[in-house]
Design a protein around this motif. Structure first.
Motif: not given
Length: 209
Positions: A69, A75, A78-80
């Motif tokens: 991302l 962030r 966190e997306a992964e």
């Protein structure tokens, strides 16, 4: 023993990767970007640095975190479903000079408790602050210098990127009490040869040794 130089910027997208490539190539150093975000867009800065610096592939160290991302490290991680650990960002032990590029600016979150500048403070290596010359840079640059001084992180100097704006460059260096190392102009076309020539013209490599 590793002789590290940290390259960070007053903002994202201001040219610190291009500067880091020029510096690493001129020093014949190793290059390391511990956190890479946004590989879904362009593959990452390690590949770009290799193309612009001419360094052998084994002199470009693998990232500790390589995230898809294009966002702040906390962030993107966190997306992964992961959390970046400061312990995982321990500086590598290599022979000779190492150019380390931070992710974004100094106050970019690495996780919900830690900022990029906290990693720099743990390494204790001198920092080159890359700043644009355009409007707004005095505020961003002086705030960044103040943040580095507040954590007792040594500042090697400031490297400007962009068109020459003498008063702005002088103001930042004098009010921030930092050395102006030089200015990397806009380069068209941007390739290995033109970057090396511009760096050699506008910087003194001995300032980085």
């Amino acid at each position: 023993m590793t002789q590290g130089i940290i390259v960070t910027g007053t903002d994202t997208g201001i040219g610190k990767t291009v500067f880091a490539a020029a510096l690493a190539g001129a020093l014949g150093a190793r290059y390391w970007k511990p956190i890479q975000c946004g590989i879904e867009d362009d593959g990452g800065d390690r590949e770009r640095v290799q193309a612009l610096s001419g360094l052998a592939p084994d002199r470009l160290l693998a990232e500790r975190y390589r995230l898809a991302l294009p966002a702040s490290p906390h962030r993107a991680a966190e997306a992964e479903g992961i959390e970046i650990s400061l312990a995982d960002l321990a500086a590598p032990d290599v022979e000779g000079p190492l150019v380390v590029e931070g992710a974004g600016g100094l106050m970019v979150p690495v996780n919900r408790q830690t900022l990029m500048i906290d990693a720099f403070a743990s390494w204790r290596w001198p920092v080159v602050l890359v700043a644009r010359t355009a409007l707004g840079t005095i505020n961003h640059s002086l705030l960044s210098i103040e943040a580095l001084n507040g954590r007792n992180i040594p500042i090697l100097g400031i490297a400007f990127v962009g068109d020459e704006v003498p008063d702005t460059q002088r103001t930042i260096a004098e009010m921030g009490n930092v050395r102006a190392l030089g200015r990397l102009p806009r380069i068209q076309p941007l390739d290995r040869a033109s970057l090396a020539s511009a760096f050699a013209t506008h910087f003194d490599i001995e300032d980085f040794r």
